[in-house]
Each structure stands twice: as structure tokens, then as C-alpha cells.
Write an enzyme that holds these catalytic residues in place. Sequence first.
Site, PDB file in Angstrom:
ATOM      1  N   LYS A   1      24.757  28.292 -67.429  1.00 54.79           N
ATOM      2  CA  LYS A   1      24.661  28.739 -68.815  1.00 54.79           C
ATOM      3  C   LYS A   1      25.364  30.088 -68.930  1.00 54.79           C
ATOM      4  O   LYS A   1      25.041  31.006 -68.187  1.00 54.79           O
ATOM      5  CB  LYS A   1      23.204  28.872 -69.243  1.00 54.79           C
ATOM      6  CG  LYS A   1      23.025  29.016 -70.709  1.00 54.79           C
ATOM      7  CD  LYS A   1      22.417  30.252 -71.310  1.00 54.79           C
ATOM      8  CE  LYS A   1      22.131  31.486 -70.627  1.00 54.79           C
ATOM      9  NZ  LYS A   1      21.541  32.572 -71.320  1.00 54.79           N
TER      10      LYS A   1
ATOM     11  N   ASN B   1      36.572  -2.766-106.965  1.00 53.69           N
ATOM     12  CA  ASN B   1      37.095  -1.433-107.231  1.00 53.69           C
ATOM     13  C   ASN B   1      36.777  -0.534-106.036  1.00 53.69           C
ATOM     14  O   ASN B   1      35.629  -0.383-105.641  1.00 53.69           O
ATOM     15  CB  ASN B   1      36.414  -0.910-108.506  1.00 53.69           C
ATOM     16  CG  ASN B   1      36.696   0.552-108.762  1.00 53.69           C
ATOM     17  OD1 ASN B   1      37.724   1.079-108.333  1.00 53.69           O
ATOM     18  ND2 ASN B   1      35.781   1.204-109.481  1.00 53.69           N
TER      19      ASN B   1
ATOM     20  N   ALA C   1      31.607  14.226-105.632  1.00 52.46           N
ATOM     21  CA  ALA C   1      30.645  14.487-104.563  1.00 52.46           C
ATOM     22  C   ALA C   1      29.360  15.083-105.103  1.00 52.46           C
ATOM     23  O   ALA C   1      28.681  15.857-104.434  1.00 52.46           O
ATOM     24  CB  ALA C   1      31.273  15.428-103.531  1.00 52.46           C
TER      25      ALA C   1
ATOM     26  N   GLY D   1      31.932  -2.587-107.956  1.00 55.35           N
ATOM     27  CA  GLY D   1      32.399  -2.988-109.272  1.00 55.35           C
ATOM     28  C   GLY D   1      33.475  -4.059-109.119  1.00 55.35           C
ATOM     29  O   GLY D   1      34.308  -3.974-108.219  1.00 55.35           O
TER      30      GLY D   1
ATOM     31  N   ARG E   1      20.273   5.887-101.994  1.00 49.63           N
ATOM     32  CA  ARG E   1      20.090   4.775-101.056  1.00 49.63           C
ATOM     33  C   ARG E   1      20.156   5.207 -99.590  1.00 49.63           C
ATOM     34  O   ARG E   1      19.794   4.470 -98.700  1.00 49.63           O
ATOM     35  CB  ARG E   1      21.140   3.680-101.346  1.00 49.63           C
ATOM     36  CG  ARG E   1      20.904   2.951-102.655  1.00 49.63           C
ATOM     37  CD  ARG E   1      22.113   2.163-103.140  1.00 49.63           C
ATOM     38  NE  ARG E   1      23.106   3.001-103.817  1.00 49.63           N
ATOM     39  CZ  ARG E   1      24.217   2.541-104.379  1.00 49.63           C
ATOM     40  NH1 ARG E   1      24.506   1.254-104.325  1.00 49.63           N
ATOM     41  NH2 ARG E   1      25.063   3.364-104.981  1.00 49.63           N
TER      42      ARG E   1
HETATM   43  C1  UD1 Z   1      31.407   3.229-107.716  1.00 47.47           C
HETATM   44  C2  UD1 Z   1      32.183   2.487-108.803  1.00 47.47           C
HETATM   45  C3  UD1 Z   1      32.374   1.029-108.400  1.00 47.47           C
HETATM   46  C4  UD1 Z   1      33.107   0.973-107.069  1.00 47.47           C
HETATM   47  C5  UD1 Z   1      32.396   1.825-106.016  1.00 47.47           C
HETATM   48  C6  UD1 Z   1      33.292   1.942-104.794  1.00 47.47           C
HETATM   49  C7  UD1 Z   1      31.572   3.518-110.919  1.00 47.47           C
HETATM   50  C8  UD1 Z   1      30.780   3.371-112.179  1.00 47.47           C
HETATM   51  N1  UD1 Z   1      31.429   2.535-110.039  1.00 47.47           N
HETATM   52  O1  UD1 Z   1      30.130   2.621-107.633  1.00 47.47           O
HETATM   53  O2  UD1 Z   1      33.111   0.343-109.383  1.00 47.47           O
HETATM   54  O3  UD1 Z   1      33.216  -0.368-106.641  1.00 47.47           O
HETATM   55  O4  UD1 Z   1      32.146   3.152-106.492  1.00 47.47           O
HETATM   56  O5  UD1 Z   1      32.652   2.602-103.740  1.00 47.47           O
HETATM   57  O6  UD1 Z   1      32.288   4.479-110.777  1.00 47.47           O
HETATM   58  N2  UD1 Z   1      29.002  10.763-108.269  1.00 47.47           N
HETATM   59  C9  UD1 Z   1      29.096  11.977-108.901  1.00 47.47           C
HETATM   60  N3  UD1 Z   1      28.389  12.178-110.051  1.00 47.47           N
HETATM   61  C10 UD1 Z   1      27.627  11.210-110.626  1.00 47.47           C
HETATM   62  C11 UD1 Z   1      27.553   9.956-109.970  1.00 47.47           C
HETATM   63  C12 UD1 Z   1      28.264   9.758-108.809  1.00 47.47           C
HETATM   64  O7  UD1 Z   1      29.764  12.892-108.435  1.00 47.47           O
HETATM   65  O8  UD1 Z   1      27.034  11.464-111.678  1.00 47.47           O
HETATM   66  C13 UD1 Z   1      29.754  10.572-107.020  1.00 47.47           C
HETATM   67  C14 UD1 Z   1      28.874  10.197-105.861  1.00 47.47           C
HETATM   68  O9  UD1 Z   1      28.493  11.365-105.147  1.00 47.47           O
HETATM   69  C15 UD1 Z   1      29.801   9.320-105.014  1.00 47.47           C
HETATM   70  C16 UD1 Z   1      30.741   8.706-106.035  1.00 47.47           C
HETATM   71  O10 UD1 Z   1      30.617   9.476-107.204  1.00 47.47           O
HETATM   72  O11 UD1 Z   1      30.533  10.082-104.097  1.00 47.47           O
HETATM   73  C17 UD1 Z   1      30.405   7.249-106.329  1.00 47.47           C
HETATM   74  O12 UD1 Z   1      29.092   7.177-106.845  1.00 47.47           O
HETATM   75  P1  UD1 Z   1      28.137   5.950-106.498  1.00 47.47           P
HETATM   76  O13 UD1 Z   1      26.860   6.150-107.226  1.00 47.47           O
HETATM   77  O14 UD1 Z   1      28.064   5.762-105.036  1.00 47.47           O
HETATM   78  O15 UD1 Z   1      28.944   4.747-107.188  1.00 47.47           O
HETATM   79  P2  UD1 Z   1      28.882   3.207-106.811  1.00 47.47           P
HETATM   80  O16 UD1 Z   1      27.659   2.616-107.367  1.00 47.47           O
HETATM   81  O17 UD1 Z   1      29.116   3.039-105.359  1.00 47.47           O
HETATM   82 CA    CA Z   2      29.309   4.387-103.637  1.00 48.15          CA
END
Ligand code: UD1
Ligand code: CA
Length: 448
Positions: free
Chosen positions: A346, A169, A8, A139, A14
Site C-alpha cells: 500500500k 424510434n 438527461a 415508440g 424503472r
Molecule cells: C422515448 C421515445 C420513444 C423511443 C424511446 C427510445 C418519446 C415520447 N418516446 O421513450 O419513442 O422509442 O425513447 O429509447 O420521446 N427525459 C427528459 N425529460 C423528461 C422525460 C424524459 O429529459 O421530461 C429524458 C430521459 O432522462 C431519457 C430520455 O429523455 O434520457 C428518454 O426518456 P424515457 O422516459 O426513457 O422515454 P421512453 O419511454 O424510453
Molecule cells: Ca428510454
Amino acid sequence: MVVVAILAAGRGTRMKSSLPKVLHSLGGRSLVEKVLESVEPLSPSRRMVIVGYQAQEVKASIQSNSLEFVEQTVQLGTGHAIQQLLPHLEDYTGDLLVLNGDVPLLRTETLKQLWQTHQENQNAATILTAQLADPQGYGRVFCNDEHIVQQIVEHKDCTPAQRQNCRVNAGVYCFRWPDLAKVLPHLEANNSQKEYYLTDAVTQVGQVMAVDVADYQEILGINDRLQLATAYEILQRRIKEQWMLAGVTLIDPNSITIDDTVELQPDVIIEPQTHLRGNTKIQAGSRIGPGSLIDNSQLGENVTVLYSVVTDSIVQAGTRIGPYAHLRGHAEVGTNCRVGNFVELKNTRLGEKTNVAHLSYLGDTTAGSQVNIGAGTITANYDGVKKHRTQIGDRTKTGSNSVLVAPVTLGDDVYVAAGSTVTEDVPNDSLVIARSRQVIKPGWRRKV
Ligand code: UD1
Ligand code: CA
């Protein structure tokens, strides 16, 4: 034994929001709360939330004794996020369940199955996957015939041919922690986003199995507001189906929204364009709507609410609210009352069988039972600096268009003459007339 880690820390670019993505709300709870809720029944031995972007806000919103927060001060990817756990899980030899904080619709049943498959097959890792008609953004997972994962490629890193693969994924992983801990330090960021991907670690830990989710909707990840709206629709459908099967009538369900924090008893009827939010509880036989908003309020049995707004309030059995009433600020209405047309309450308490039927404002008022508040009665509760209370005894009746200037107390069985402005306390059994006497000047006519 299982430890849960929730990712998180990301900003959620986005979403184009000042709020961190995982704090966006989905039917009464934030995304990360929904994820926490889904793992709760697994009784994890530890629950760790990885926070980074606006860490203070995220922590404050879900603070609880049993949660551990791990800071990822710079967000270099999901793999980098999990690397932050290394110092915290040094001697741990059990399983680690990793969930993305932005995947809020998972069912606990699905997580249980994932974990079970993981254990039965003694996998190094087991990941949740889904076959999506539109796999855009996810992914892609490449498996052999035995569901053994060969490769995971992020959408942005896929060749056009790889993008044709519809198995994605979900962002939900079960790891044998010691196996993952071994490969984590060696991750590289050789990809289009220059990030350390957790998905790269997955394919290095040993035997990895993919488990396809039965209901693909569960794995919807929230990256933008369109996906947030889609998830909301899915959640609403689930919530409404659940209540209908539990004996609640929804008339025109598509026009109704119900937070998943709401509790309803059988034989409640919800009419169109009605919205139930927050910690709302409604007891059997009540009929709410059309056109009503009930937020964070408790309604007893056989209450009716018609075209009205009730927030932070309590309404006891048999009471009729509306049309066009507004209860707020901890209003408490007793049994068999009537609060009708264009009435605002109220921070006001009414005893049983008390009526406020038309055009009134009662603020900071306590009224007894069988009171009748006449049309247009107003409590003047604010002197420009402070709020004051009005007390009204049992069976008291106020005439139309009276003003009760607080602080003021009317006893039991008091009658207030219509048009009075009451500024002083009135003892039991009295009639109060507080207006100038009518004057008639016979034969008076404007001489032109
Ligand atoms: C990720 C997966 C992807 C999968 C998708 C499913 C990876 C590289 N990719 O992509 O394969 O299909 O989720 O929803 O894992 N976060 C951190 N620290 C960071 C980056 C992200 O805590 O440095 C957390 C974000 O807050 C989020 C989660 O990880 O809750 C996923 O990150 P996000 O950037 O949304 O990954 P996706 O591109 O959706
Ligand atoms: Ca995501």
C-alpha cells in the site's frame, strides 16, 4: 452547423434506483458520458445537456467547460424537455441533433449518416429507426415506401394492430431547428402518460425521414437493469473484438471483462476470469490472469500478474506479481521485481530487482533496488493515530518475520535478523538483531 442536445432530466423510474438513470455505469463510463462520447467527433458548435432529476449530481459528474446545462425543473416529457431550449436557441438557424441520454451504444458513424441524410434531403427532421424483433416499450414509427414518416406512436398508446409494427424510434433526431422551434410551443399531452412527447413534434415539422440503423443493437435504450445488462454484454463484445483484432490474446473471452477506458498493446495476453477496469494501460508482452483484477493501473512490458488485485498502482517492465498479491493506494513497483504469495503493498515504492516474495505487508514504505524482503516481514506503519513511513536502502535484506516499526530508516546493505522488531534507524552495512537472545535450560523438564 449542428448543436447537440441530450435528454438527461428523467428519473428513470424503472431502474428502481436512488441514482439518476443516466449516471448508471456501463463499462467504466456513465450512460450520459457514453452518449457525449458518441457525438464528440461531430464537433458540435454547442453541446447542451437537459437536466432535472438530481440535476446537481448529473452536472457534477460530467462538468466540463464546453457543456451547457439547461434545467427542466419538472419532467413533463421529452417534448417538454426540448421546449426548455427555446430561450437558449432564439436566433439559431442550424440543425439540432437530439439524443436520449439513455441510448449509450450509438456509433458516431451512425450519427454522421443520419446528419448527412438529413442535409442531402433537406428534411425538416430525420430520425433514426430500427427494425426490432422485440419492439416492446419503444415508440413505433409508421413510414410510407419512401421512408417518409407519417406517425410515431408510443408503445403505451398503440392499438394491438399498431404494436405489430417492428420499426421503432431510436430516440435520436436531427431537426432543422427553426422548424422545430415553431411547433414546440403547441405540443399537447393527449396521451396515456399525460406527457409532452417530442415524437408528436416530429410529425408536425414538415418532411420527416426515417433512417434505419444497420446494427439494431446500437439503439438499445436503457430503461431497467435488464436492458443495462444487455447493453453491457453488447459493449463487452465490441470492446473485446476490437482488442483481439488489435493483437491482444483473450483466453476464454466470455469470462473476461474490459472497461472501454482501458488501453492494451499488442501481444498482451489476458487469461480467464480477469477484469480490467478504469484508466488501466498494459504494455506489450504482459500476461494478466487467470483470476486477476487490474483497476486504474499502469503495467509495463512483460509484466505477469497471477491471481492478484492491482488498483491505483504502477508496475514496471518485467515484474512478476502474484499469486495472491494485492497492490493498492499508489503502489509503484520497479522493473524486474517479484511481489509474490500473499503480499500486500500500500502506497509503497520498490526499486528495481527487489523481491517481496511471501506473506508481507508493506505500507507507506520506500525500498531501494535489489532489496530482499523476507517472508512475513511487516511494516508497522500505523501508531493508532497517524501513518508513518519506512525507508529501506539498496540491497538490504530483512529476515523472516521481522517487524519494521515506522517511522524508521534502514540504510543500504543492512541485514535484519529473522524475528527482529526494528524500532530505531539502522546505518549502512550493519546487521541488526532486535530480539531477545535464545535461552536454553538443559535438563529442565516439567516435574509432575
Ligand atoms: C422515448 C421515445 C420513444 C423511443 C424511446 C427510445 C418519446 C415520447 N418516446 O421513450 O419513442 O422509442 O425513447 O429509447 O420521446 N427525459 C427528459 N425529460 C423528461 C422525460 C424524459 O429529459 O421530461 C429524458 C430521459 O432522462 C431519457 C430520455 O429523455 O434520457 C428518454 O426518456 P424515457 O422516459 O426513457 O422515454 P421512453 O419511454 O424510453
Ligand atoms: Ca428510454
